[in-house]
Design a protein around this motif. Structure first.
Motif, PDB file in Angstrom:
ATOM      1  N   SER A 120       0.820  -1.213   0.000  1.00  0.00           N
ATOM      2  CA  SER A 120       0.000   0.000   0.000  1.00  0.00           C
ATOM      3  C   SER A 120       0.855   1.265   0.000  1.00  0.00           C
ATOM      4  O   SER A 120       0.375   2.344  -0.365  1.00  0.00           O
ATOM      5  N   ASP A 121       2.113   1.126   0.397  1.00  0.00           N
ATOM      6  CA  ASP A 121       3.021   2.277   0.422  1.00  0.00           C
ATOM      7  C   ASP A 121       3.901   2.356  -0.826  1.00  0.00           C
ATOM      8  O   ASP A 121       4.733   3.252  -0.943  1.00  0.00           O
ATOM      9  N   LEU A 122       3.740   1.397  -1.725  1.00  0.00           N
ATOM     10  CA  LEU A 122       4.520   1.390  -2.960  1.00  0.00           C
ATOM     11  C   LEU A 122       3.666   1.920  -4.106  1.00  0.00           C
ATOM     12  O   LEU A 122       2.466   1.639  -4.181  1.00  0.00           O
ATOM     13  N   ASN A 123       4.275   2.629  -4.991  1.00  0.00           N
ATOM     14  CA  ASN A 123       3.560   3.151  -6.154  1.00  0.00           C
ATOM     15  C   ASN A 123       3.768   2.186  -7.320  1.00  0.00           C
ATOM     16  O   ASN A 123       4.759   2.272  -8.047  1.00  0.00           O
ATOM     17  N   LEU A 124       2.829   1.254  -7.484  1.00  0.00           N
ATOM     18  CA  LEU A 124       2.956   0.229  -8.517  1.00  0.00           C
ATOM     19  C   LEU A 124       1.936   0.402  -9.640  1.00  0.00           C
ATOM     20  O   LEU A 124       1.875  -0.444 -10.543  1.00  0.00           O
ATOM     21  N   ASP A 125       1.154   1.469  -9.583  1.00  0.00           N
ATOM     22  CA  ASP A 125       0.080   1.650 -10.565  1.00  0.00           C
ATOM     23  C   ASP A 125       0.603   1.787 -11.989  1.00  0.00           C
ATOM     24  O   ASP A 125      -0.052   1.345 -12.945  1.00  0.00           O
ATOM     25  N   GLU A 126       1.783   2.394 -12.154  1.00  0.00           N
ATOM     26  CA  GLU A 126       2.322   2.615 -13.497  1.00  0.00           C
ATOM     27  C   GLU A 126       3.217   1.463 -13.964  1.00  0.00           C
ATOM     28  O   GLU A 126       3.779   1.511 -15.051  1.00  0.00           O
ATOM     29  N   ARG A 127       3.330   0.440 -13.157  1.00  0.00           N
ATOM     30  CA  ARG A 127       4.220  -0.685 -13.469  1.00  0.00           C
ATOM     31  C   ARG A 127       3.557  -1.604 -14.500  1.00  0.00           C
ATOM     32  O   ARG A 127       2.448  -2.097 -14.294  1.00  0.00           O
ATOM     33  N   LYS A 128       4.239  -1.878 -15.587  1.00  0.00           N
ATOM     34  CA  LYS A 128       3.706  -2.749 -16.628  1.00  0.00           C
ATOM     35  C   LYS A 128       4.028  -4.205 -16.308  1.00  0.00           C
ATOM     36  O   LYS A 128       5.153  -4.543 -15.966  1.00  0.00           O
ATOM     37  N   ARG A 129       3.041  -5.065 -16.437  1.00  0.00           N
ATOM     38  CA  ARG A 129       3.175  -6.481 -16.065  1.00  0.00           C
ATOM     39  C   ARG A 129       4.145  -7.235 -16.965  1.00  0.00           C
ATOM     40  O   ARG A 129       4.958  -8.038 -16.499  1.00  0.00           O
ATOM     41  N   ASN A 130       4.074  -7.000 -18.268  1.00  0.00           N
ATOM     42  CA  ASN A 130       4.900  -7.743 -19.224  1.00  0.00           C
ATOM     43  C   ASN A 130       5.853  -6.811 -19.960  1.00  0.00           C
ATOM     44  O   ASN A 130       5.479  -5.696 -20.323  1.00  0.00           O
ATOM     45  N   CYS A 131       7.064  -7.289 -20.180  1.00  0.00           N
ATOM     46  CA  CYS A 131       8.063  -6.506 -20.903  1.00  0.00           C
ATOM     47  C   CYS A 131       7.947  -6.770 -22.403  1.00  0.00           C
ATOM     48  O   CYS A 131       7.455  -7.819 -22.838  1.00  0.00           O
ATOM     49  N   VAL A 132       8.449  -5.848 -23.193  1.00  0.00           N
ATOM     50  CA  VAL A 132       8.432  -6.010 -24.652  1.00  0.00           C
ATOM     51  C   VAL A 132       9.293  -7.200 -25.093  1.00  0.00           C
ATOM     52  O   VAL A 132       9.117  -7.715 -26.196  1.00  0.00           O
ATOM     53  N   CYS A 133      10.203  -7.643 -24.224  1.00  0.00           N
ATOM     54  CA  CYS A 133      11.060  -8.782 -24.579  1.00  0.00           C
ATOM     55  C   CYS A 133      10.322 -10.109 -24.471  1.00  0.00           C
ATOM     56  O   CYS A 133      10.855 -11.164 -24.862  1.00  0.00           O
ATOM     57  N   GLY A 134       9.104 -10.086 -23.917  1.00  0.00           N
ATOM     58  CA  GLY A 134       8.312 -11.309 -23.802  1.00  0.00           C
ATOM     59  C   GLY A 134       8.395 -11.982 -22.445  1.00  0.00           C
ATOM     60  O   GLY A 134       7.733 -13.002 -22.218  1.00  0.00           O
ATOM     61  N   HIS A 135       9.195 -11.432 -21.544  1.00  0.00           N
ATOM     62  CA  HIS A 135       9.334 -12.002 -20.207  1.00  0.00           C
ATOM     63  C   HIS A 135       8.647 -11.115 -19.173  1.00  0.00           C
ATOM     64  O   HIS A 135       8.314  -9.963 -19.452  1.00  0.00           O
ATOM     65  N   SER A 136       8.497 -11.678 -17.980  1.00  0.00           N
ATOM     66  CA  SER A 136       7.937 -10.918 -16.861  1.00  0.00           C
ATOM     67  C   SER A 136       8.897 -10.994 -15.685  1.00  0.00           C
ATOM     68  O   SER A 136       9.479 -12.050 -15.417  1.00  0.00           O
ATOM     69  N   GLN A 137       9.038  -9.870 -14.999  1.00  0.00           N
ATOM     70  CA  GLN A 137       9.872  -9.845 -13.806  1.00  0.00           C
ATOM     71  C   GLN A 137       9.272 -10.794 -12.763  1.00  0.00           C
ATOM     72  O   GLN A 137       8.061 -10.844 -12.572  1.00  0.00           O
ATOM     73  N   LEU A 138      10.129 -11.554 -12.093  1.00  0.00           N
ATOM     74  CA  LEU A 138       9.678 -12.518 -11.097  1.00  0.00           C
ATOM     75  C   LEU A 138       8.750 -11.883 -10.060  1.00  0.00           C
ATOM     76  O   LEU A 138       7.721 -12.456  -9.687  1.00  0.00           O
ATOM     77  N   ASP A 139       9.090 -10.693  -9.613  1.00  0.00           N
ATOM     78  CA  ASP A 139       8.276 -10.028  -8.591  1.00  0.00           C
ATOM     79  C   ASP A 139       6.880  -9.680  -9.105  1.00  0.00           C
ATOM     80  O   ASP A 139       5.910  -9.686  -8.343  1.00  0.00           O
ATOM     81  N   ASP A 140       6.760  -9.378 -10.387  1.00  0.00           N
ATOM     82  CA  ASP A 140       5.445  -9.072 -10.947  1.00  0.00           C
ATOM     83  C   ASP A 140       4.553 -10.315 -10.957  1.00  0.00           C
ATOM     84  O   ASP A 140       3.340 -10.219 -10.746  1.00  0.00           O
ATOM     85  N   VAL A 141       5.167 -11.465 -11.210  1.00  0.00           N
ATOM     86  CA  VAL A 141       4.412 -12.726 -11.167  1.00  0.00           C
ATOM     87  C   VAL A 141       3.950 -13.000  -9.740  1.00  0.00           C
ATOM     88  O   VAL A 141       2.798 -13.369  -9.496  1.00  0.00           O
ATOM     89  N   MET A 142       4.851 -12.805  -8.775  1.00  0.00           N
ATOM     90  CA  MET A 142       4.493 -13.043  -7.380  1.00  0.00           C
ATOM     91  C   MET A 142       3.455 -12.040  -6.888  1.00  0.00           C
ATOM     92  O   MET A 142       2.658 -12.345  -5.986  1.00  0.00           O
ATOM     93  N   LEU A 143       3.432 -10.862  -7.487  1.00  0.00           N
ATOM     94  CA  LEU A 143       2.388  -9.881  -7.154  1.00  0.00           C
ATOM     95  C   LEU A 143       1.022 -10.413  -7.586  1.00  0.00           C
ATOM     96  O   LEU A 143       0.030 -10.258  -6.863  1.00  0.00           O
ATOM     97  N   ASP A 144       0.980 -11.069  -8.746  1.00  0.00           N
ATOM     98  CA  ASP A 144      -0.264 -11.707  -9.189  1.00  0.00           C
ATOM     99  C   ASP A 144      -0.686 -12.806  -8.218  1.00  0.00           C
ATOM    100  O   ASP A 144      -1.871 -12.969  -7.909  1.00  0.00           O
ATOM    101  N   VAL A 145       0.289 -13.583  -7.743  1.00  0.00           N
ATOM    102  CA  VAL A 145       0.009 -14.641  -6.771  1.00  0.00           C
ATOM    103  C   VAL A 145      -0.592 -14.038  -5.506  1.00  0.00           C
ATOM    104  O   VAL A 145      -1.600 -14.524  -4.971  1.00  0.00           O
ATOM    105  N   LEU A 146       0.008 -12.958  -5.037  1.00  0.00           N
ATOM    106  CA  LEU A 146      -0.465 -12.294  -3.823  1.00  0.00           C
ATOM    107  C   LEU A 146      -1.893 -11.788  -3.985  1.00  0.00           C
ATOM    108  O   LEU A 146      -2.738 -11.924  -3.079  1.00  0.00           O
TER     109      LEU A 146
END
Length: 295
Positions: A31-57
């Motif tokens: 709630s204290d992090l500004n993640l609204d502008e963070r894009k889930r998927n990169c143009v390279c076709g991969h996703s940052q591990l933390d973004d995947v775990m954010l989906d899990v959460l």
């Protein structure tokens, strides 16, 4: 059947491109992090591990499975432990693609099945090890329960003295987890030994890490023994993965309690869990081997 080349290629794919997201803090409340502008998927076709775990959460929150009832205090750490398909001590947080991640977290089966809908996640296993009690040496069942999906993954261990490595595959719910580290004291101890021409007893072999390392170091024969039959299936797989078929002329595989072994060797590896009483196992090792290596 995997090949070592395929494993190395997949490991290389974990390196983020310059456009990939950076890590998310594991200690600051979401709630204290500004993640609204963070894009889930990169143009390279991969996703940052933390973004995947954010989906899990977020899914865990939807299923009311977060242990922390104060949602303002929830951090990414509450999502559980991510286990990438290929384990290696990377200097960066990996990026992943389809079916390259296993999540270790105690959740309901319904929640776990929903987590599998996240493209990068291939499996969910429990975090509550069934073998933390004093009966671990007698337990040949699952170590961490497979809740949903597939738990097949592998770890890479480097032998610096010979500029080589062993790749150890396993069904992760059925054997204990060894997290890759830049310095692995167990592997380092084996790497310092002169094993050329010797018969090695790997009495608590698990998926075969130390015994395979001994073969790489020139052991004449390795006797792999473990009480867990699932681990011995991994040993066979890993021998095929790391060596030619001729290696089976140099190994013996035994499903047994270490204290019941009726064998002899030159060197015996004794790799115990922290809670286990060393004395009976070391006394047994003295009867079957000339040299004991306490791992």
């Amino acid at each position: 059947m995997l090949s070592k080349g395929a494993v190395i290629d997949k490991l290389k794919s974990y390196k983020p491109c310059r456009n990939c997201n950076g890590p998310i803090s594991k200690t600051i409340s979401l709630s204290d992090l500004n993640l609204d502008e963070r894009k889930r998927n990169c143009v390279c076709g991969h996703s940052q591990l933390d973004d995947v775990m954010l989906d899990v959460l977020n899914l865990m929150s939807d299923y009311n499975e977060l242990q922390n009832n104060d949602l303002k205090a929830v951090t990414l750490r509450d999502a559980g432990t991510p286990l990438v398909e290929i384990g290696y001590p990377l200097k960066y947080l990996p990026v992943v693609s389809k079916d390259e991640l296993i999540v270790m977290k105690d959740v309901s089966k319904a929640c776990a099945k929903e987590i599998l809908n996240i493209p990068e996640v291939k499996g969910v296993i429990s975090n509550n090890s069934k073998n933390t009690g004093l009966n671990r040496a007698e337990d040949s069942g699952e170590v961490n329960k497979l809740i949903a999906g597939d738990d097949f993954r592998c770890d890479i261990f480097v032998l610096k003295s010979i500029m080589d490595c062993v790749v150890i595959c396993k069904n992760q719910s059925k054997v204990h987890i060894e997290f890759p580290r830049p310095f692995n004291p167990k592997i380092a101890k084996i790497d310092r030994l002169n094993l050329k021409g010797k018969v090695v007893v790997d009495g608590f072999c698990g998926s075969g890490t130390l015994g395979l390392a001994a073969l790489k170091k020139g052991a004449k024969k390795v006797i792999f023994s473990d009480i867990n039959p699932h681990a011995l299936k991994d040993v066979i797989y890993n021998l095929k993965l790391n060596f030619s078929k001729d290696v089976f002329e140099k190994v013996e595989i035994i499903n047994s309690n270490f204290l019941n072994l009726d064998i002899t060797g030159d060197v015996c590896f004794v790799d115990l869990f922290p809670h286990m009483d060393r004395e009976p196992f070391l006394n047994k090792a003295k009867t079957i081997s000339k040299q004991i290596v306490l791992i």
